[in-house]
Design an enzyme around this catalytic site. Structure first.
Site, PDB file in Angstrom:
ATOM      1  N   HIS A 168       0.832  -1.192   0.000  1.00  0.00           N
ATOM      2  CA  HIS A 168       0.000   0.000   0.000  1.00  0.00           C
ATOM      3  C   HIS A 168       0.869   1.245   0.000  1.00  0.00           C
ATOM      4  CE1 HIS A 168       0.634  -1.305   4.192  1.00  0.00           C
ATOM      5  NE2 HIS A 168       0.727  -0.010   4.473  1.00  0.00           N
ATOM      6  N   CYS A 199       1.290   2.738  12.374  1.00  0.00           N
ATOM      7  CA  CYS A 199       2.286   2.529  11.322  1.00  0.00           C
ATOM      8  C   CYS A 199       2.426   3.827  10.528  1.00  0.00           C
ATOM      9  CB  CYS A 199       1.896   1.366  10.406  1.00  0.00           C
ATOM     10  SG  CYS A 199       0.367   1.599   9.484  1.00  0.00           S
TER      11      CYS A 199
END
Length: 702
Positions: A71, A195
């Site tokens: 991603h 994250c």
């Protein structure tokens, strides 16, 4: 956002089944990126691939179960998109249990709105569920894959922005359901997952840890600090937690909330790959008095940010956030100024002739390391330290305003807040102007962000529209309306402080000492400390009152940990548990360094005796310091910045007097005032309470 009004995240054209896309993760990512570009959802497939490959290089996106979720946020992406491939030949993506045959590529525009990010995070969470991944492997057509995805995220599309699992206010299970009330002896853990992109691993780690805690018979509450709306953990929940688990690749926001708790930490991917191991470590840490603990930071969030939070609680939280982010500028800058004084003398701050510059600025302008001033290298280095510190302190008001606005409106509020704070400095409105400017900027950014707008404009809102108009509103009001009256008020306050002497100065020292020890880093403590550091910039050779206030605050803040160290390791060892005696050894150094967190383990376990004793000694220290005219040109450092202290002998005398008095009062209270259990249902006797670990008591704010 609704399913009818927004394009679908995935279509049959973005799905490939049982295909061979190459032997490496880079090969797969490039094919999927080109697939996204072919549908018109990305302007440049190569640019999207490069961004995703760069993200993959930092941490592999493979997760247990043969799944990979490459991603990226990319400027080339037009709208949030999913591309899917079921691979005929497995490819390594860095998962601990082997290669991946199911690959979801998540492509997100740089300015993606929160609704889409919430939907994407929901899908990422589903990928750790065996029923969902089994259905993906069994699907016979691309349309079935699309339908599976639509079914999974349909609830979020219908009510965007509402997360499913890891609620901050309820004990959650892996599928988002509320767990039954825990048994009295059941371990309670809290944690944070985060994250860098905040899209996938943040939420997958949260759900994995919740499920692992359930398997271990424990209760886990996770705060997901991702791209979707952050719901902070309830402070009451943090207070009763046995340990803290951080699965993060970025800094934990407001880390100071968890100060003093046993800590287990690791990268966010470990939360996905090894959740059972992290929970097992948390159980061991909760039972080990020597386990690593969360170190208190400047940030202190003492109140819940739930929807039922009243305005007073919100206001306190906003102001404390601003102060907590301001303090690093103050501490670093103040210590550098103090170092400059040590190397070059106090004259370095005076103006140089008619140049309009300070001696430090004049020295740096007219000298180099190859062409030193007549005073030599030490003087030159001192000038550099002073100048850097002065510039750092110059950010004080702007940082305060910027992060107050951030607390109200999140990142879109930072720029308007900094600008409003800078205008407050320009108007000589000082610390108070920064408070007002930050509140206005945050309010303006928050309300502008709530205005309904066209979908194509949403990406520009947080980076252009909100900062622009919020800056105009907040800074315009400060410049044209509020700055002048606030500046007048600051002049009157400064004049009042300069007039203090004798009994009035001693009374101020007592008040400051009481405030510093009242909550050991909480809101009251922060008000006293911020009051002191905000005045440092106004101190001069002829106006030393701000330096006297700073000395009184620092000396009083050193007393609680030093007093507890003295009581627990020297005067009355048998009155403290073994873990407390161990904490007492560390408290000597922490107190000498002006780190009040050294007192938190004691106050957490026995607040009704520790806090009053600390306040008595701190008040005495503040009074002696002000009466003796002790000064400090450094905002932090304790005894280790002795070179920045005026009358070091009386500074030490004041600290020793307060420390001894606090320690004696605490010993007397422990001997003759019986302690009642904090929670009679959980602790049936005095002995049971005394034996509890610090991590199981409600902590005083660090």
């Amino acid at each position: 956002m609704s399913a009818d009004s927004s394009p679908r995240l995935i279509s049959a054209q973005l799905v490939g089944l049982d295909e061979d896309l190459g032997a490496t993760s880079t090969d797969v990512i490039r094919v999927l990126a080109d697939r996204v570009a072919a549908t018109g959802r990305a302007a440049d497939g190569a640019a999207l691939a490069d961004d995703a490959i760069k993200r993959e290089a930092s941490v592999g996106t493979g997760v247990p179960g043969g799944i990979a979720i490459p991603h990226a946020r990319s400027a080339s992406v037009a709208e949030p998109t999913l591309a899917f491939s079921r691979l005929a030949r497995k490819v390594p993506f860095g998962a601990p249990d082997g290669d991946a045959d199911i690959v979801f590529m998540i492509a997100v525009p740089e300015g993606a709105d929160k609704d889409h990010l919430t939907v994407l995070s929901t899908l990422a969470r589903a990928l750790i569920r065996e029923d969902f991944t089994a259905a993906l492997r069994a699907a016979a057509t691309p349309d079935e894959i699309v339908q599976l995805v639509d079914n999974e995220v349909s609830g979020e599309v219908a009510e965007a922005g509402v997360g499913k699992a890891s609620s901050a206010s309820a004990s959650t299970t892996a599928d988002g359901a509320t767990a039954a009330a825990p048994a009295p002896d059941r371990k309670v853990f809290v944690g944070v997952t985060a994250c860098p992109t905040g899209i996938a691993h943040t939420y997958m780690a949260a759900d994995a840890l919740v499920a692992a805690a359930q398997r271990a018979g424990a209760e886990m509450h996770i705060e997901t600090q991702g791209s979707s709306q952050v719901e902070p953990l309830d402070p009451a929940l943090i207070a009763r937690a046995d340990a803290v688990v951080f699965a993060v690749d970025v800094d934990v926001r407001d880390r100071g909330r968890f100060a003093g708790k046993p800590l287990v930490s690791g990268p966010v991917k470990r939360g996905v790959d090894e959740p059972d191991k992290m929970i097992a470590e948390a159980i061991r840490a909760s039972e080990d008095p020597h386990a690593a603990r969360v170190q208190g930071g400047a940030a202190v969030e003492g109140e819940s940010t739930a929807k039922n939070e009243h305005f007073g609680q919100s206001l306190k939280r906003w102001l404390l956030t601003g102060v907590s982010y301001m303090i690093p500028f103050v501490a670093g800058g103040g210590l550098l100024i103090a170092l400059g004084f040590l190397l070059s003398g106090y004259g370095i701050a005076l103006n140089h002739g008619d140049s309009g510059m300070s001696n430090a600025a004049y020295t740096l302008t007219n000298s180099t390391l190859l062409n030193l001033p007549p005073e030599g290298l030490g003087y030159y280095l001192g000038a550099a330290a002073f100048q850097i510190g002065q510039v750092s302190l110059g950010f004080l008001v702007a940082a305060l305003a910027g992060y107050i606005a951030y607390a109200i409106a999140d990142r879109p509020g930072i720029a308007p807040g900094f600008v409003a704070g800078s205008i407050a400095v320009f108007m000589n409105a000082g610390f108070l102007g920064g408070l007002v400017g930050g509140l206005i900027a945050g309010a303006a950014a928050y309300w502008i962000g709530r205005i309904p707008t066209w979908r194509w404009l949403r990406g520009l809102m947080p980076v252009v529209i909100i900062p622009l108009f919020a800056s105009i509103i907040a800074s315009g009001l400060m410049l044209l309306v509020l700055g002048g009256p606030i500046a007048w008020l600051m002049v009157q306050l400064t004049g009042f402080l300069n007039s203090l002497s004798g009994a009035s100065a001693v009374l101020l020292g007592i008040i400051l000492g009481l405030m510093m020890a009242f909550d050991l880093g909480g809101p009251v403590n922060k008000v006293a400390y911020a009051f002191a550091v905000a005045g440092l910039g106004a101190g001069t050779a002829t106006n030393v009152v701000p330096f006297e206030i700073m000395a009184a605050v620092m000396a009083a803040g050193m007393v609680p940990p030093l007093a507890l160290a003295l009581a627990s390791t020297v005067l009355y060892r048998k009155g403290f548990t073994k873990p407390e005696r161990e904490n007492g050894k560390a408290a000597w150094l922490l107190g000498a360094s002006f780190i009040s967190e050294g007192a938190i383990p004691f106050a957490a376990a026995d607040p009704l005796r520790v806090i009053p004793a600390s306040m008595v000694g701190a008040a005495i220290t503040g009074a002696i310091s002000m009466a003796a005219g002790v000064t400090s040109r450094a905002p932090h450092g304790g005894i280790f910045v002795f070179f920045a202290i005026g009358d070091v002998l009386m500074f030490v005398v004041a600290i020793l007097a307060g420390t001894v008095v606090s320690a004696l009062v605490l010993v007397a209270l422990k001997k003759w005032v019986r302690r009642r259990p904090v929670d009679e249902a959980a602790a049936g006797s005095e002995a049971a309470v005394a034996g509890d670990t610090v991590g199981q008591r409600a902590p005083v704010a660090a």
